[in-house]
Design a protein around this motif. Structure first.
Motif, PDB file in Angstrom:
ATOM      1  N   ASN A 259      74.376  80.657  28.205  1.00 35.20           N
ATOM      2  CA  ASN A 259      75.546  81.401  27.766  1.00 35.20           C
ATOM      3  C   ASN A 259      75.349  81.896  26.342  1.00 35.20           C
ATOM      4  O   ASN A 259      74.993  81.117  25.463  1.00 35.20           O
ATOM      5  CB  ASN A 259      76.776  80.491  27.872  1.00 35.20           C
ATOM      6  CG  ASN A 259      78.059  81.221  27.602  1.00 35.20           C
ATOM      7  OD1 ASN A 259      78.335  81.573  26.456  1.00 35.20           O
ATOM      8  ND2 ASN A 259      78.836  81.447  28.631  1.00 35.20           N
TER       9      ASN A 259
ATOM     10  N   GLN B  59      74.721  86.347  29.204  1.00 40.21           N
ATOM     11  CA  GLN B  59      73.751  85.258  29.210  1.00 40.21           C
ATOM     12  C   GLN B  59      72.345  85.814  29.085  1.00 40.21           C
ATOM     13  O   GLN B  59      72.115  87.001  29.278  1.00 40.21           O
ATOM     14  CB  GLN B  59      73.899  84.417  30.478  1.00 40.21           C
ATOM     15  CG  GLN B  59      73.680  85.172  31.773  1.00 40.21           C
ATOM     16  CD  GLN B  59      74.064  84.352  32.990  1.00 40.21           C
ATOM     17  OE1 GLN B  59      75.021  83.600  32.969  1.00 40.21           O
ATOM     18  NE2 GLN B  59      73.303  84.507  34.065  1.00 40.21           N
TER      19      GLN B  59
ATOM     20  N   ILE C 164      81.490  76.872  29.508  1.00 38.02           N
ATOM     21  CA  ILE C 164      80.898  78.202  29.420  1.00 38.02           C
ATOM     22  C   ILE C 164      81.964  79.146  28.875  1.00 38.02           C
ATOM     23  O   ILE C 164      83.114  79.082  29.281  1.00 38.02           O
ATOM     24  CB  ILE C 164      80.410  78.684  30.802  1.00 38.02           C
ATOM     25  CG1 ILE C 164      79.265  77.791  31.265  1.00 38.02           C
ATOM     26  CG2 ILE C 164      79.984  80.133  30.762  1.00 38.02           C
ATOM     27  CD1 ILE C 164      78.768  78.090  32.655  1.00 38.02           C
TER      28      ILE C 164
ATOM     29  N   SER D 184      73.605  82.895  19.677  1.00 36.78           N
ATOM     30  CA  SER D 184      74.702  83.478  20.455  1.00 36.78           C
ATOM     31  C   SER D 184      75.261  84.709  19.754  1.00 36.78           C
ATOM     32  O   SER D 184      75.103  84.882  18.551  1.00 36.78           O
ATOM     33  CB  SER D 184      75.840  82.466  20.616  1.00 36.78           C
ATOM     34  OG  SER D 184      75.564  81.542  21.623  1.00 36.78           O
TER      35      SER D 184
ATOM     36  N   ASN E  27      83.447  83.035  28.191  1.00 33.48           N
ATOM     37  CA  ASN E  27      83.425  84.394  28.718  1.00 33.48           C
ATOM     38  C   ASN E  27      84.436  85.231  27.955  1.00 33.48           C
ATOM     39  O   ASN E  27      85.203  84.709  27.148  1.00 33.48           O
ATOM     40  CB  ASN E  27      83.698  84.407  30.227  1.00 33.48           C
ATOM     41  CG  ASN E  27      85.099  83.971  30.591  1.00 33.48           C
ATOM     42  OD1 ASN E  27      86.080  84.329  29.947  1.00 33.48           O
ATOM     43  ND2 ASN E  27      85.215  83.190  31.648  1.00 33.48           N
TER      44      ASN E  27
ATOM     45  N   THR F  76      78.590  89.700  35.099  1.00 29.85           N
ATOM     46  CA  THR F  76      77.554  88.971  34.372  1.00 29.85           C
ATOM     47  C   THR F  76      76.553  89.960  33.785  1.00 29.85           C
ATOM     48  O   THR F  76      75.976  90.770  34.513  1.00 29.85           O
ATOM     49  CB  THR F  76      76.819  87.964  35.281  1.00 29.85           C
ATOM     50  OG1 THR F  76      77.797  87.074  35.838  1.00 29.85           O
ATOM     51  CG2 THR F  76      75.774  87.177  34.517  1.00 29.85           C
TER      52      THR F  76
ATOM     53  N   TYR G 277      80.717  87.648  31.425  1.00 27.19           N
ATOM     54  CA  TYR G 277      79.797  86.619  30.963  1.00 27.19           C
ATOM     55  C   TYR G 277      78.558  87.309  30.408  1.00 27.19           C
ATOM     56  O   TYR G 277      78.041  88.236  31.032  1.00 27.19           O
ATOM     57  CB  TYR G 277      79.395  85.687  32.107  1.00 27.19           C
ATOM     58  CG  TYR G 277      80.561  84.919  32.680  1.00 27.19           C
ATOM     59  CD1 TYR G 277      80.822  83.616  32.267  1.00 27.19           C
ATOM     60  CD2 TYR G 277      81.409  85.486  33.618  1.00 27.19           C
ATOM     61  CE1 TYR G 277      81.897  82.911  32.783  1.00 27.19           C
ATOM     62  CE2 TYR G 277      82.493  84.795  34.131  1.00 27.19           C
ATOM     63  CZ  TYR G 277      82.726  83.504  33.705  1.00 27.19           C
ATOM     64  OH  TYR G 277      83.792  82.804  34.211  1.00 27.19           O
TER      65      TYR G 277
END
Length: 169
Positions: free
Chosen positions: A43, A37, A82, A52, A84, A166, A35
């Motif tokens: 996200n 973020q 979300i 993004s 990933n 993450t 992930y």
């Protein structure tokens, strides 16, 4: 009868040696969900969204050739909307050391290229980062043990938990 006995013994031993022991199988646990973020928890992998990273690439730095892309797929977790990246395998692994517990430590080294969408017509310059994946291998398990992103620890394995990495950008 004397000729039949050795054949029956051989057949019996063959059957016993073919037995299966599930405990002797090595568990493979190398699938990672990555992930990306921002510090607020937003996200940064939403496709085509301004702000993004709409293009993400991975190159195997330990491969014998310079251009060695590693496959990752962008997935959406429907319940949370979300996105990933799912990494299954594919990067070259290099032996690092023997661990104190008798297991072996390996690593993969990936260059990560990120392109952020600034507007409908403009992208930011490519950002190049580094992802190091360390694996632990023993007779019972081959698993991701820790992950570094730009030399910062972002994941440490917790037994029986999924490999959720993450990255804060």
């Amino acid at each position: 009868m004397k000729k039949l006995f050795p054949l029956l013994m051989l057949f019996g031993l063959t059957l016993l040696s073919c037995g299966s022991d599930e405990d002797s199988l090595q568990k493979i646990d190398q699938i990672m969900n990555i992930y990306i973020q921002d510090a607020s928890g937003n996200n940064l992998l939403v496709p085509n969204k301004i702000g993004s990273y709409t293009t993400v690439g991975f190159n195997d730095e330990l491969a014998p050739k310079d251009d060695a892309p590693v496959s990752m797929s962008r997935k959406e977790v429907i319940t949370d909307s979300i996105y990933n990246l799912e990494y299954i395998s594919g990067a070259t692994r290099e032996f690092v050391e023997d661990a104190a517990d008798g297991s072996k430590i390996y690593k993969s080294d990936l260059e990560v290229s990120l392109i952020k969408k600034l507007s409908d017509t403009q992208n930011a310059p490519v950002v190049l980062d580094r992802l190091e994946i360390f694996y632990r291998s023993s007779a019972n398990v081959f698993e991701v043990s820790r992950v570094l992103y730009n030399n910062q620890l972002v994941f440490t394995k917790i037994q029986d938990q999924p490999n959720r990495v993450t990255i804060i950008k």
